[in-house]
Design a protein around this motif. Structure first.
Motif, PDB file in Angstrom:
ATOM      1  N   UNK A   2       0.854  -1.182   0.000  1.00 36.29           N
ATOM      2  CA  UNK A   2       0.000   0.000   0.000  1.00 36.29           C
ATOM      3  C   UNK A   2       0.885   1.225   0.000  1.00 36.29           C
ATOM      4  N   UNK A   3       0.626   2.121  -0.941  1.00 31.62           N
ATOM      5  CA  UNK A   3       1.352   3.385  -1.013  1.00 31.62           C
ATOM      6  C   UNK A   3       0.351   4.515  -1.218  1.00 31.62           C
ATOM      7  N   UNK A   4       0.776   5.720  -0.910  1.00 30.32           N
ATOM      8  CA  UNK A   4      -0.074   6.880  -1.170  1.00 30.32           C
ATOM      9  C   UNK A   4       0.797   8.119  -1.326  1.00 30.32           C
ATOM     10  N   UNK A   5       0.266   9.077  -2.024  1.00 31.16           N
ATOM     11  CA  UNK A   5       0.937  10.373  -2.154  1.00 31.16           C
ATOM     12  C   UNK A   5       0.453  11.222  -0.996  1.00 31.16           C
ATOM     13  N   UNK A   6       1.366  11.692  -0.156  1.00 29.66           N
ATOM     14  CA  UNK A   6       0.944  12.439   1.018  1.00 29.66           C
ATOM     15  C   UNK A   6       1.052  13.958   0.827  1.00 29.66           C
ATOM     16  N   UNK A   7       2.030  14.416   0.036  1.00 22.83           N
ATOM     17  CA  UNK A   7       2.197  15.853  -0.205  1.00 22.83           C
ATOM     18  C   UNK A   7       2.418  16.097  -1.694  1.00 22.83           C
ATOM     19  N   UNK A   8       1.958  17.245  -2.150  1.00 19.00           N
ATOM     20  CA  UNK A   8       2.313  17.765  -3.465  1.00 19.00           C
ATOM     21  C   UNK A   8       2.954  19.120  -3.211  1.00 19.00           C
ATOM     22  N   UNK A   9       4.147  19.337  -3.758  1.00 23.31           N
ATOM     23  CA  UNK A   9       4.842  20.603  -3.556  1.00 23.31           C
ATOM     24  C   UNK A   9       4.314  21.643  -4.537  1.00 23.31           C
ATOM     25  N   UNK A  10       3.999  22.805  -4.012  1.00 20.38           N
ATOM     26  CA  UNK A  10       3.560  23.935  -4.813  1.00 20.38           C
ATOM     27  C   UNK A  10       4.605  25.033  -4.625  1.00 20.38           C
ATOM     28  N   UNK A  11       5.296  25.392  -5.706  1.00 18.12           N
ATOM     29  CA  UNK A  11       6.350  26.405  -5.620  1.00 18.12           C
ATOM     30  C   UNK A  11       5.702  27.780  -5.467  1.00 18.12           C
ATOM     31  N   UNK A  12       6.139  28.503  -4.429  1.00 22.43           N
ATOM     32  CA  UNK A  12       5.570  29.817  -4.118  1.00 22.43           C
ATOM     33  C   UNK A  12       6.693  30.859  -4.014  1.00 22.43           C
ATOM     34  N   UNK A  13       6.296  32.119  -4.139  1.00 24.10           N
ATOM     35  CA  UNK A  13       7.264  33.217  -4.028  1.00 24.10           C
ATOM     36  C   UNK A  13       7.593  33.518  -2.563  1.00 24.10           C
ATOM     37  N   UNK A  14       6.550  33.443  -1.712  1.00 26.22           N
ATOM     38  CA  UNK A  14       6.706  33.841  -0.315  1.00 26.22           C
ATOM     39  C   UNK A  14       5.776  32.986   0.546  1.00 26.22           C
ATOM     40  N   UNK A  15       6.316  32.448   1.619  1.00 24.00           N
ATOM     41  CA  UNK A  15       5.513  31.593   2.497  1.00 24.00           C
ATOM     42  C   UNK A  15       4.289  32.328   3.045  1.00 24.00           C
TER      43      UNK A  15
END
Length: 141
Positions: A2-15
């Motif tokens: 069993x596997x799953x994707x837990x995060x998707x990275x979204x590139x941002x300019x400023x947190x």
């Protein structure tokens, strides 16, 4: 297995501007915001309200080549899909908060959908799947 994707990275300019947008305009929850001094960055995780699935990691562009992808991570295609249990409630709230929809709502065989931009220009579907589509999806597991 069993596997799953837990995060998707979204590139941002400023947190902080990204946190402000997602929590105040889209009502997302801030799950974690931890400073990582050894890399001079933050581990910032957000998710839609009441979501139990994949979360979004807000990843500040740290190199000039990464900055070119802010707002265009999918080459102009819809990048992320925000599912809702009440399309019109969320659509009306989002438009009242100034979210820009670039494709108006439409009914499709799978449900109701409209395309909006996030603060950087990434395209998202706001989507309410119809019950028949959800049932068919459940049978395919």
């Amino acid at each position: 297995m069993k596997q799953s994707i837990i995060h998707i990275a979204l590139v941002v300019r400023d947190y902080d501007e990204a946190i402000e947008f997602f929590t105040n305009k889209l009502n997302f929850n801030l799950i974690e915001d931890t400073y990582q001094p050894e890399q001079d960055k933050r581990w910032v995780v957000i998710s839609p309200p009441n979501s139990t699935g994949t979360t979004i990691l807000l990843a500040r562009a740290s190199q000039s080549e990464q900055e070119h992808f802010i707002g265009n991570q999918a080459g102009g295609r819809v990048f992320l899909f925000l599912s809702t249990d009440d399309f019109w409630r969320d659509y009306n709230e989002m438009t009242s908060k100034g979210i820009e929809f670039v494709r108006e709502p439409k009914k499709a065989d799978y449900g109701t959908v409209a395309v909006f931009k996030d603060l950087y220009g990434n395209l998202w579907d706001l989507l309410e799947l119809n019950p028949q589509h959800l049932m068919a999806k459940g049978r395919n597991k």
